[in-house]
Enzyme design. Structure first.
Site, PDB file in Angstrom:
ATOM      1  N   PRO A 237       1.256  -1.001  -0.019  1.00 52.40           N
ATOM      2  CA  PRO A 237      -0.022   0.229  -0.266  1.00 52.40           C
ATOM      3  C   PRO A 237       0.861   1.399   0.360  1.00 52.40           C
ATOM      4  O   PRO A 237       2.221   1.091   0.532  1.00 52.40           O
ATOM      5  CB  PRO A 237      -0.879   0.033   1.034  1.00 52.40           C
ATOM      6  CG  PRO A 237      -0.776  -1.492   1.974  1.00 52.40           C
ATOM      7  CD  PRO A 237       0.612  -1.894   0.584  1.00 52.40           C
ATOM      8  N   GLY A 239       2.942   4.612   0.800  1.00 51.64           N
ATOM      9  CA  GLY A 239       3.319   4.905   2.094  1.00 51.64           C
ATOM     10  C   GLY A 239       3.436   4.121   2.956  1.00 51.64           C
ATOM     11  O   GLY A 239       4.702   4.465   3.954  1.00 51.64           O
ATOM     12  N   GLY A 241       7.135   2.269   2.715  1.00 56.44           N
ATOM     13  CA  GLY A 241       8.288   2.495   3.030  1.00 56.44           C
ATOM     14  C   GLY A 241       8.904   2.362   1.703  1.00 56.44           C
ATOM     15  O   GLY A 241      10.464   1.324   1.770  1.00 56.44           O
ATOM     16  N   GLU A 460     -23.755   9.761  19.829  1.00 58.76           N
ATOM     17  CA  GLU A 460     -21.746   9.048  20.308  1.00 58.76           C
ATOM     18  C   GLU A 460     -21.956   7.847  21.247  1.00 58.76           C
ATOM     19  O   GLU A 460     -21.140   7.141  21.596  1.00 58.76           O
ATOM     20  CB  GLU A 460     -20.956  10.159  20.427  1.00 58.76           C
ATOM     21  CG  GLU A 460     -20.588  11.183  19.041  1.00 58.76           C
ATOM     22  CD  GLU A 460     -19.872  10.171  18.261  1.00 58.76           C
ATOM     23  OE1 GLU A 460     -19.597   9.497  18.120  1.00 58.76           O
ATOM     24  OE2 GLU A 460     -20.849  10.768  16.996  1.00 58.76           O
TER      25      GLU A 460
HETATM   26  P1  ATP Z   1       4.079   5.246  -2.947  1.00 61.99           P
HETATM   27  O1  ATP Z   1       3.477   3.740  -3.082  1.00 61.99           O
HETATM   28  O2  ATP Z   1       2.672   5.794  -2.893  1.00 61.99           O
HETATM   29  O3  ATP Z   1       5.181   5.323  -3.114  1.00 61.99           O
HETATM   30  P2  ATP Z   1       6.386   4.039  -0.743  1.00 61.99           P
HETATM   31  O4  ATP Z   1       5.899   2.963  -0.339  1.00 61.99           O
HETATM   32  O5  ATP Z   1       7.040   4.160  -1.916  1.00 61.99           O
HETATM   33  O6  ATP Z   1       4.958   4.716  -0.996  1.00 61.99           O
HETATM   34  P3  ATP Z   1       7.547   5.947   0.897  1.00 61.99           P
HETATM   35  O7  ATP Z   1       8.032   6.623  -0.403  1.00 61.99           O
HETATM   36  O8  ATP Z   1       9.691   4.579   0.749  1.00 61.99           O
HETATM   37  O9  ATP Z   1       6.661   5.439   0.473  1.00 61.99           O
HETATM   38  O10 ATP Z   1       7.777   6.301   2.531  1.00 61.99           O
HETATM   39  C1  ATP Z   1       7.201   7.683   2.541  1.00 61.99           C
HETATM   40  C2  ATP Z   1       7.766   8.611   3.999  1.00 61.99           C
HETATM   41  O11 ATP Z   1       6.775   7.603   4.833  1.00 61.99           O
HETATM   42  C3  ATP Z   1       9.204   7.764   3.976  1.00 61.99           C
HETATM   43  O12 ATP Z   1       9.860   9.167   3.871  1.00 61.99           O
HETATM   44  C4  ATP Z   1       9.301   7.906   5.354  1.00 61.99           C
HETATM   45  O13 ATP Z   1       9.422   9.309   5.629  1.00 61.99           O
HETATM   46  C5  ATP Z   1       8.055   7.265   5.519  1.00 61.99           C
HETATM   47  N1  ATP Z   1       8.224   5.396   5.904  1.00 61.99           N
HETATM   48  C6  ATP Z   1       7.574   4.674   4.986  1.00 61.99           C
HETATM   49  N2  ATP Z   1       8.114   3.542   5.784  1.00 61.99           N
HETATM   50  C7  ATP Z   1       8.449   3.478   6.540  1.00 61.99           C
HETATM   51  C8  ATP Z   1       9.699   3.241   6.927  1.00 61.99           C
HETATM   52  N3  ATP Z   1       9.814   1.558   7.568  1.00 61.99           N
HETATM   53  N4  ATP Z   1      10.174   3.277   8.153  1.00 61.99           N
HETATM   54  C9  ATP Z   1      10.985   4.809   8.827  1.00 61.99           C
HETATM   55  N5  ATP Z   1      10.012   5.883   7.718  1.00 61.99           N
HETATM   56  C10 ATP Z   1       9.298   4.993   6.628  1.00 61.99           C
END
Ligand code: ATP
Length: 661
Positions: A237, A239, A241, A460
């Protein structure tokens, strides 16, 4: 996304291959100068071309004051006097400059005789003789009109051809459009993200680290006859990482890392995508061993349409075909590993996913409780927080949050603390940030009457009572009747992360959602529009219970859902009769839960009313207040059980303190 830099291209700032700029501004300047020159050099005169006989006629009748002879171009110009101006078929009244008539001289030898003849005639008629001037060559204006357009055209052509070849201005031209836009990270240009910055994702990290290891130490694997994987796909999904993980690889791998986004392949020109794929792999092969990272690969890797004429994008398919060939074709690309990330692996073409191309799919899921604690720890490193901050409680409050959401919570909390002039960020700031992200901004300014307040509190309190009194109701955190975002009130829960959801859990969730409306009916005797969001969610759950999970009595074990989104198109996978049964089942289930909610509320009416009154009085009440009124919950929270298990395994006492309420 990794920051894009162009420092591997010729002609960019700081690059020795830079050439003097020849850009559009030169052209603009030239055009403006030409117009100015025209303005200054024109004398405001008007010239009329006439034949020799007419010219003679005008000269003899005393209409011309001055004759200018140009021997080079063999023509004669006559400046008309007042009388002559009236002879011209145009209106000359408004014209300020000279009016001239021009004609070709039949022979330059006769013109002087002719002028003498005309002057003699004029003299005999008592008129003023004409003055004669001789001109040696063309003036500037004439020259400009003859050659100016050609010069401009040539300059424009040179300019365009230089731009199109991309030679003059650093490779942005039309002929370099097929070059890949990949950013290169290597020894000289590293990202400062390391695996330490990626919290949780233990399994994904192991796999990714192994890929880096393949490139660094291939013999270890090839000696045993193993083949090095060609690619790995990070799926998950938004965000969670994926990009961060790839950035960490770029930071840690001691091999070149080429990063590009799927949308960078797409251009309005046909064939460009495929050319960019070729160029990307060419660059990669030159730099092997190396890693290629393609973010959001679904932009190009989407499944190819069955019927190419029916709206499917040919250009995207060409790009995809080229990628398939490059990843596993006749050409060898030893030592190049392709990493890609996407949110939608189900949309990708099957051919892309087969072993030999993306051999591995690494699922990067939403973080579990312990992962969330780690992610909080990573992002809290940069914040000044109180020493005894309860990270476990924060992680519990953020069930369903992605890493990006947690990063946002931390930042938002710091902003809230700064707004309140605090020196350190406290637990309450984090709670405020979570509330804000989940529910939107508090709107204390919204005017609410006592009657409305009572009705919101009833609603609520209904949610709070039912979730407390049902087995799978999520543990309550707080209930508020302060308007937030679009909602007039809200109950916050710490949702339980369940791997398998039993039917009863779905039913309890629906019952809890319907409790607000049920309370309105039972205790107020009338229902309001405030429950529309609850009803929408309830209906969705009921529908999925029937058509996805096959849990209804009349349609057991049937799934009419198409998770790939490709099977059914515009047709429904069930008959009209089944559609009717589905509707009936959905309505029946919702109705049963609504009746159940009303029944429970009637049973615990006294407690509900106490919660309602407390809410009206305080506007916000917490878990402990509800516990005091309804007594301890009969069922143990699953999250508590998991944490206990974790601690037992680790053999350590609880690492975090419990929050103050
Ligand atoms: P998308 O699929 O929308 O491109 P993504 O999975 O590539 O999202 P990232 O760009 O890697 O997401 O993550 C966005 C931000 O969320 C990172 O810059 C970081 O700050 C934070 N983040 C996400 N996952 C982690 C993690 N496992 N540890 C630390 N920070 C995280």
């Amino acid at each position: 996304m990794p920051p894009r830099s162009n420092n591997n291209r010729p002609g960019t700032p700081g690059n020795p291959g830079r050439k003097p700029m020849f850009n559009m501004y030169w052209m603009y300047a030239l055009i403006i100068l030409s117009l100015l020159a025209l303005y200054y050099f024109q004398d405001g005169s008007h010239t009329e071309k006439v034949n020799w006989t007419r010219f003679e006629e005008l000269a003899e009748t005393g209409c011309i004051s001055t004759i200018i002879i140009d021997k080079q171009s063999e023509d004669a110009e006559g400046i008309l006097n007042e009388k002559g101006r009236k002879q011209i078929p145009i209106n000359t009244d408004a014209m300020e400059g000279d009016i001239k008539v021009v004609t070709d001289i039949p022979s330059s030898s006769v013109i002087s005789e002719k002028i003498d003849e005309w002057n003699a005639t004029l003299a005999s008629g008592g008129m003023k003789p004409m003055t004669v001037e001789y001109e040696k060559g063309s003036n500037f204006t004439q020259l400009f009109w003859y050659f100016g357009p050609f010069v401009l055209l040539i300059l424009f052509w040179v300019f365009m051809s230089r731009r199109m070849s991309g030679g003059g201005s650093g490779g942005g031209g039309i002929f370099s459009v097929g070059k890949s836009k990949a950013t290169l990270f290597d020894k000289n240009n590293k990202t400062n993200v390391t695996f330490k910055d990626v919290a949780g994702l233990a399994e994904a990290k192991v796999e990714i680290e192994e890929i880096v290891e393949f490139l660094k130490n291939p013999q270890r694997y090839t000696e045993l006859g193993a083949k090095i994987p060609k690619g790995a796909l990070l799926v998950g999904p938004p965000g969670t990482g994926k990009t961060l993980l790839a950035k960490a690889v770029a930071g840690e791998a001691n091999v070149p890392f080429l990063s590009m986004s799927g949308s960078d392949f797409v251009e309005m020109f046909v064939g460009v995508g495929a050319a960019r794929v070729r160029d990307l792999f060419k660059q990669a092969k030159e730099k092997a061993p190396c890693i290629v990272f393609i973010d959001e690969i679904d932009a190009v890797g989407r499944a190819r349409g069955k019927n190419p004429n029916m709206g499917s994008n040919d250009e995207r398919e060409n790009t995809l075909n080229q990628m398939l060939t490059e990843m596993d074709g006749f050409g060898t690309n030893n030592g190049v590993i392709v990493l890609a990330a996407t949110n939608r692996a189900d949309m990708l073409d099957k051919a892309l996913l087969r072993p030999g191309r993306f051999d591995r799919q690494i699922y990067v899921d939403l973080p579990e409780l312990t992962d969330r604690m780690e992610i909080f720890n990573v992002h809290l490193r940069h914040l000044k927080v109180v020493p005894d901050l309860d990270i476990e409680q924060l992680a519990r409050q953020t069930q369903g949050f992605s890493g990006a959401d947690i990063a946002n919570v931390c930042n938002e909390a710091a902003l809230i603390a700064a707004r309140n002039n605090k020196k350190t960020v406290e637990y309450s700031d984090f709670m405020g940030a979570i509330d804000r992200i989940v529910g939107g901004l508090e709107k204390r300014s919204r005017v609410i009457t006592d009657e409305e307040k009572f009705s919101i509190a009833t609603h609520e309190a209904g949610h709070a009572t039912i979730t407390w009194m049902t087995q799978y109701g999520n543990p309550l955190v707080k209930v508020t009747i302060v308007p937030r975002g679009r909602a007039l009130g809200a109950a916050w829960y710490a949702p339980e992360a369940r791997q398998i959801i039993p039917t009863q859990a779905l039913l309890d969730t629906m019952c809890g959602l319907l409790a607000g409306r049920a309370a309105e009916e039972v205790f107020l005797g009338q229902i309001g529009t405030g429950a529309s969001d609850d009803l929408e969610r309830t209906t969705k759950i009921a529908r999925s219970l029937v058509i996805m999970y096959g849990m209804s009595d009349k349609l057991p074990n049937l799934n009419y859902n198409d998770s790939t989104g490709q099977e059914y198109g515009f047709t429904k996978p069930f008959s009209e009769e089944t559609a009717r049964i589905i509707d009936e089942e959905v309505a029946r289930i919702i109705n049963e839960q609504y009746e159940r909610a009303k029944e429970i509320l009637r049973k615990y009416a006294a407690q509900h009313n106490k919660i309602r009154d407390l809410l009206v009085e305080r506007e916000v009440i917490y878990h402990d207040d509800v516990q005091e009124i309804l007594g301890p919950r009969k069922w143990k929270s699953r999250t508590d059980e998991i944490m206990e298990l974790n601690r037992k395994e680790a053999g350590t006492p609880p690492p975090f303190s419990t929050p103050e309420k």
